[in-house]
Motif scaffolding. Structure first.
Motif, PDB file in Angstrom:
ATOM      1  N   VAL A  47      58.884  40.864  47.352  1.00 38.16           N
ATOM      2  CA  VAL A  47      57.736  41.629  47.843  1.00 38.16           C
ATOM      3  C   VAL A  47      56.815  40.753  48.691  1.00 38.16           C
ATOM      4  N   ILE A  48      55.987  41.438  49.471  1.00 40.25           N
ATOM      5  CA  ILE A  48      54.909  40.786  50.207  1.00 40.25           C
ATOM      6  C   ILE A  48      53.618  41.401  49.707  1.00 40.25           C
ATOM      7  N   MET A  49      52.684  40.551  49.292  1.00 39.50           N
ATOM      8  CA  MET A  49      51.400  41.024  48.799  1.00 39.50           C
ATOM      9  C   MET A  49      50.486  41.335  49.987  1.00 39.50           C
ATOM     10  N   SER A  50      49.429  42.097  49.748  1.00 43.34           N
ATOM     11  CA  SER A  50      48.501  42.428  50.824  1.00 43.34           C
ATOM     12  C   SER A  50      47.810  41.183  51.368  1.00 43.34           C
ATOM     13  N   SER A  51      47.800  40.107  50.596  1.00 42.90           N
ATOM     14  CA  SER A  51      47.205  38.853  51.059  1.00 42.90           C
ATOM     15  C   SER A  51      48.178  38.035  51.899  1.00 42.90           C
ATOM     16  N   GLY A  52      49.439  38.470  51.978  1.00 41.98           N
ATOM     17  CA  GLY A  52      50.431  37.763  52.773  1.00 41.98           C
ATOM     18  C   GLY A  52      51.334  36.857  51.960  1.00 41.98           C
ATOM     19  N   ILE A  53      51.144  36.798  50.661  1.00 37.28           N
ATOM     20  CA  ILE A  53      51.970  35.956  49.796  1.00 37.28           C
ATOM     21  C   ILE A  53      53.328  36.619  49.580  1.00 37.28           C
ATOM     22  N   HIS A  54      54.392  35.838  49.761  1.00 38.99           N
ATOM     23  CA  HIS A  54      55.759  36.326  49.539  1.00 38.99           C
ATOM     24  C   HIS A  54      56.207  35.848  48.169  1.00 38.99           C
ATOM     25  N   GLY A  55      56.955  36.688  47.480  1.00 39.13           N
ATOM     26  CA  GLY A  55      57.456  36.281  46.176  1.00 39.13           C
ATOM     27  C   GLY A  55      58.431  37.285  45.615  1.00 39.13           C
ATOM     28  N   SER A  58      58.762  38.898  38.701  1.00 36.17           N
ATOM     29  CA  SER A  58      59.423  38.333  37.542  1.00 36.17           C
ATOM     30  C   SER A  58      59.057  39.053  36.255  1.00 36.17           C
ATOM     31  N   GLN A  59      57.956  39.814  36.277  1.00 39.56           N
ATOM     32  CA  GLN A  59      57.549  40.549  35.079  1.00 39.56           C
ATOM     33  C   GLN A  59      56.665  41.719  35.499  1.00 39.56           C
ATOM     34  N   ILE A  60      56.813  42.856  34.815  1.00 42.97           N
ATOM     35  CA  ILE A  60      55.984  44.032  35.083  1.00 42.97           C
ATOM     36  C   ILE A  60      55.297  44.432  33.788  1.00 42.97           C
ATOM     37  N   ASN A  61      53.976  44.557  33.831  1.00 43.41           N
ATOM     38  CA  ASN A  61      53.198  44.997  32.673  1.00 43.41           C
ATOM     39  C   ASN A  61      52.650  46.383  32.996  1.00 43.41           C
ATOM     40  N   ALA A  62      53.364  47.416  32.578  1.00 51.65           N
ATOM     41  CA  ALA A  62      52.989  48.785  32.911  1.00 51.65           C
ATOM     42  C   ALA A  62      51.674  49.194  32.261  1.00 51.65           C
ATOM     43  N   ASP A  63      51.366  48.656  31.071  1.00 54.29           N
ATOM     44  CA  ASP A  63      50.132  49.026  30.372  1.00 54.29           C
ATOM     45  C   ASP A  63      48.893  48.626  31.166  1.00 54.29           C
ATOM     46  N   LYS A  64      48.916  47.438  31.731  1.00 56.41           N
ATOM     47  CA  LYS A  64      47.767  46.932  32.477  1.00 56.41           C
ATOM     48  C   LYS A  64      47.867  47.231  33.973  1.00 56.41           C
ATOM     49  N   GLY A  65      49.033  47.634  34.446  1.00 62.09           N
ATOM     50  CA  GLY A  65      49.219  47.901  35.866  1.00 62.09           C
ATOM     51  C   GLY A  65      49.313  46.627  36.685  1.00 62.09           C
ATOM     52  N   THR A  66      49.857  45.583  36.073  1.00 65.17           N
ATOM     53  CA  THR A  66      49.978  44.305  36.770  1.00 65.17           C
ATOM     54  C   THR A  66      51.441  43.892  36.884  1.00 65.17           C
ATOM     55  N   VAL A  67      51.690  42.982  37.800  1.00 65.19           N
ATOM     56  CA  VAL A  67      53.011  42.387  37.967  1.00 65.19           C
ATOM     57  C   VAL A  67      52.837  40.874  38.068  1.00 65.19           C
ATOM     58  N   GLN A  68      53.837  40.163  37.600  1.00 62.70           N
ATOM     59  CA  GLN A  68      53.834  38.715  37.750  1.00 62.70           C
ATOM     60  C   GLN A  68      54.829  38.395  38.858  1.00 62.70           C
ATOM     61  N   VAL A  69      54.328  37.699  39.884  1.00 61.13           N
ATOM     62  CA  VAL A  69      55.146  37.388  41.049  1.00 61.13           C
ATOM     63  C   VAL A  69      55.425  35.896  41.075  1.00 61.13           C
ATOM     64  N   GLU A  70      56.698  35.556  41.216  1.00 59.25           N
ATOM     65  CA  GLU A  70      57.117  34.163  41.290  1.00 59.25           C
ATOM     66  C   GLU A  70      57.091  33.738  42.758  1.00 59.25           C
ATOM     67  N   THR A  71      56.259  32.751  43.061  1.00 60.74           N
ATOM     68  CA  THR A  71      56.129  32.239  44.421  1.00 60.74           C
ATOM     69  C   THR A  71      56.549  30.775  44.438  1.00 60.74           C
ATOM     70  N   GLY A  72      56.471  30.169  45.606  1.00 62.51           N
ATOM     71  CA  GLY A  72      56.786  28.749  45.713  1.00 62.51           C
ATOM     72  C   GLY A  72      55.808  27.886  44.938  1.00 62.51           C
ATOM     73  N   ALA A  73      54.605  28.380  44.710  1.00 66.67           N
ATOM     74  CA  ALA A  73      53.578  27.621  44.001  1.00 66.67           C
ATOM     75  C   ALA A  73      53.587  27.886  42.507  1.00 66.67           C
ATOM     76  N   GLY A  74      54.401  28.820  42.045  1.00 68.35           N
ATOM     77  CA  GLY A  74      54.445  29.159  40.627  1.00 68.35           C
ATOM     78  C   GLY A  74      54.348  30.662  40.433  1.00 68.35           C
ATOM     79  N   LYS A  75      54.045  31.057  39.207  1.00 65.00           N
ATOM     80  CA  LYS A  75      53.931  32.483  38.894  1.00 65.00           C
ATOM     81  C   LYS A  75      52.472  32.897  38.943  1.00 65.00           C
ATOM     82  N   ILE A  76      52.222  34.026  39.620  1.00 59.46           N
ATOM     83  CA  ILE A  76      50.869  34.538  39.793  1.00 59.46           C
ATOM     84  C   ILE A  76      50.864  36.003  39.369  1.00 59.46           C
ATOM     85  N   THR A  77      49.809  36.424  38.663  1.00 60.45           N
ATOM     86  CA  THR A  77      49.674  37.812  38.240  1.00 60.45           C
ATOM     87  C   THR A  77      48.824  38.578  39.239  1.00 60.45           C
ATOM     88  N   PHE A  78      49.316  39.748  39.667  1.00 59.92           N
ATOM     89  CA  PHE A  78      48.622  40.604  40.632  1.00 59.92           C
ATOM     90  C   PHE A  78      48.543  42.027  40.089  1.00 59.92           C
TER      91      PHE A  78
END
Length: 98
Positions: A47-55, A58-78
């Motif tokens: 995916v590409i995030m609205s901020s331009g981050i590609h990743g 790696s994980q989807i949390n449907a309860d909170k409406g968040t996803v964990q995206v694995e990027t070159g810098a590590g894992k980030i929650t969006f």
């Protein structure tokens, strides 16, 4: 009397109709498409995030409406709404010719 009523309220009704078809209806359609897009995301999608981050998701949390995206810098929650494009769909979309 009836013609005066139409002359008085006709333009207001016409403006409300134009407002609905030019503003409200397209927004509702766009919201529906975004909701369907967010629901079709799955683990492993690139995916590409609205901020331009590609990743890669790696994980989807449907309860909170968040996803964990694995990027070159590590894992980030969006938030799911921060995902702007899913790369495999973008790459397989037909190319429009001019």
């Amino acid at each position: 009397m009836n013609q005066e009523l139409i002359m008085q309220w006709g333009p207001i009704v016409l403006m409300i109709g134009i407002f609905y078809f030019l503003i409200l209806r397209p927004q509702a359609r766009r919201r529906k498409e975004e909701k369907e897009f967010a629901e079709t995301l799955k683990i492993g999608d690139k995916v590409i995030m609205s901020s331009g981050i590609h990743g890669k998701i790696s994980q989807i949390n449907a309860d909170k409406g968040t996803v964990q995206v694995e990027t070159g810098a590590g894992k980030i929650t969006f938030e799911k709404s921060a995902i702007s494009t899913e790369l495999s769909k973008k790459l397989t979309a037909p190319i429009k010719e001019k």
